[in-house]
Design an enzyme around this catalytic site. Structure first.
Site, PDB file in Angstrom:
ATOM      1  N   TYR A  38       0.816  -1.216   0.000  1.00 44.57           N
ATOM      2  CA  TYR A  38       0.000   0.000   0.000  1.00 44.57           C
ATOM      3  C   TYR A  38       0.854   1.272   0.000  1.00 44.57           C
ATOM      4  O   TYR A  38       0.329   2.369   0.130  1.00 44.57           O
ATOM      5  CB  TYR A  38      -0.937   0.006   1.215  1.00 44.57           C
ATOM      6  CG  TYR A  38      -2.137  -0.910   1.082  1.00 44.57           C
ATOM      7  CD1 TYR A  38      -2.214  -1.873   0.089  1.00 44.57           C
ATOM      8  CD2 TYR A  38      -3.198  -0.807   1.965  1.00 44.57           C
ATOM      9  CE1 TYR A  38      -3.306  -2.707  -0.010  1.00 44.57           C
ATOM     10  CE2 TYR A  38      -4.308  -1.639   1.866  1.00 44.57           C
ATOM     11  CZ  TYR A  38      -4.350  -2.601   0.877  1.00 44.57           C
ATOM     12  OH  TYR A  38      -5.440  -3.428   0.776  1.00 44.57           O
ATOM     13  N   LYS A  84       4.545 -13.789   5.558  1.00 46.58           N
ATOM     14  CA  LYS A  84       4.719 -14.821   4.526  1.00 46.58           C
ATOM     15  C   LYS A  84       6.203 -14.915   4.184  1.00 46.58           C
ATOM     16  O   LYS A  84       6.613 -14.830   3.031  1.00 46.58           O
ATOM     17  CB  LYS A  84       3.873 -14.465   3.287  1.00 46.58           C
ATOM     18  CG  LYS A  84       3.748 -15.600   2.270  1.00 46.58           C
ATOM     19  CD  LYS A  84       3.042 -16.824   2.817  1.00 46.58           C
ATOM     20  CE  LYS A  84       2.915 -17.887   1.719  1.00 46.58           C
ATOM     21  NZ  LYS A  84       2.426 -19.182   2.273  1.00 46.58           N
ATOM     22  N   ASP A 117      -1.597 -17.284   5.093  1.00 45.49           N
ATOM     23  CA  ASP A 117      -2.604 -18.217   4.581  1.00 45.49           C
ATOM     24  C   ASP A 117      -3.087 -19.157   5.681  1.00 45.49           C
ATOM     25  O   ASP A 117      -4.285 -19.453   5.790  1.00 45.49           O
ATOM     26  CB  ASP A 117      -2.080 -18.997   3.381  1.00 45.49           C
ATOM     27  CG  ASP A 117      -0.665 -19.534   3.582  1.00 45.49           C
ATOM     28  OD1 ASP A 117       0.039 -19.072   4.500  1.00 45.49           O
ATOM     29  OD2 ASP A 117      -0.252 -20.416   2.797  1.00 45.49           O
ATOM     30  N   ASP A 141      -5.410  -5.589   6.248  1.00 42.93           N
ATOM     31  CA  ASP A 141      -6.649  -5.154   5.613  1.00 42.93           C
ATOM     32  C   ASP A 141      -7.540  -6.346   5.303  1.00 42.93           C
ATOM     33  O   ASP A 141      -8.743  -6.354   5.594  1.00 42.93           O
ATOM     34  CB  ASP A 141      -6.309  -4.385   4.332  1.00 42.93           C
ATOM     35  CG  ASP A 141      -7.477  -3.561   3.817  1.00 42.93           C
ATOM     36  OD1 ASP A 141      -8.443  -3.354   4.574  1.00 42.93           O
ATOM     37  OD2 ASP A 141      -7.421  -3.117   2.656  1.00 42.93           O
ATOM     38  N   ASP A 145     -11.173  -7.767   7.502  1.00 35.99           N
ATOM     39  CA  ASP A 145     -12.482  -7.982   6.868  1.00 35.99           C
ATOM     40  C   ASP A 145     -12.965  -9.406   7.106  1.00 35.99           C
ATOM     41  O   ASP A 145     -14.159  -9.647   7.339  1.00 35.99           O
ATOM     42  CB  ASP A 145     -12.396  -7.700   5.370  1.00 35.99           C
ATOM     43  CG  ASP A 145     -12.595  -6.226   5.049  1.00 35.99           C
ATOM     44  OD1 ASP A 145     -12.287  -5.395   5.927  1.00 35.99           O
ATOM     45  OD2 ASP A 145     -13.055  -5.906   3.940  1.00 35.99           O
TER      46      ASP A 145
END
Length: 250
Positions: A38, A84, A117, A141, A145
């Site tokens: 971002y 990750k 993941d 982000d 959600d």
């Protein structure tokens, strides 16, 4: 970036009376707010489009410290770093190393880490096992959600952006322009965000009162907006919460 509110705090909490995967979900996602994909550093080169993923040790250590301090403030036991690093060896390698460096300063708090993941799966299968999650911008982000979906949707998802000198508060869902003026928006996320802001301003008594009022009204199940399975309007649910704040004995 202008205000340097580098920490995005997104609490995820289940309420009685609202359908959720588990009835004892209560964790906080601490999302680094200024770096990662971002950063918006994108360019074209030789018929390719490239986006730079910027991760610095300084920002990674700062966000890890916020996570541990939030863990103490909320009387939690564990901070989980999500990354990750098996694929993004250098950028997420720095993020993970910075996390464990800061963790050394908090020996009484449990620290662990998961790949993003795996975390996405664990949020579904064992959400009650998380206390505080700290992660990078994009991962935070997405996971927040997902977390909101566990407990009834974005209508119950407040958010605060804090830095060393400033705070900026808004619901996770933003302004929700697609349903503006229809009277069906769930006001709880905005009201809970106000409580977060008051907590930041050390107005703990009224902050706790607002949080308790929302919990009582939502759990009672009498005045709920369509996203929570009811047929009340935005104004009706808001009024119920305001009445509870004024009349509640707590």
């Amino acid at each position: 970036k202008e205000l340097d509110v580098y920490a995005n705090l997104r609490p995820i909490k289940s309420y009685r009376g609202v359908r959720s995967i588990s009835d004892n979900i209560d964790f906080l996602i601490v999302r680094e707010n200024t770096e990662g994909l971002y950063s918006q550093i994108e360019y074209e080169q030789d018929n390719k489009v490239i986006a730079q993923r910027v991760i610095t040790r300084r920002a990674s250590e700062k966000i890890a410290k916020v996570a541990f301090e939030q863990c103490i403030a909320k009387q939690k036991q564990k901070v989980t770093c999500v990354h990750k690093s098996n694929v993004l060896k250098k950028t997420d390698g720095v993020f993970k190393e910075s996390f464990y460096k800061i963790a050394e300063n908090y020996p009484n708090i449990e620290s662990n880490d998961f790949y993003v993941d795996a975390t996405a799966m664990y949020l579904i299968t064992q959400p009650q096992n998380f206390d505080v999650i700290v992660t990078s911008n994009l991962f935070g982000d997405i996971l927040s959600d997902e977390g909101a979906g566990l407990v009834g949707g974005l209508g119950l998802a407040p958010s605060g952006n804090i830095g060393d000198d400033h705070g900026l508060f808004e619901p996770v869902h933003g302004s929700a322009p697609d349903i503006a003026g229809k009277g069906i928006a769930n006001p709880c996320s905005m009201i809970l965000t106000i409580a977060m802001m008051l907590d930041y301003l050390k107005e703990y008594e009224i902050s706790n009162k607002i949080n308790k009022a929302v919990e009582n009204v939502v759990s009672a199940g009498k005045t709920l907006t369509p996203d929570l399975g009811g047929n009340s309007t935005t104004s009706e649910l808001t009024k119920s919460i305001v009445d509870e704040i004024l009349e509640g004995d707590y």
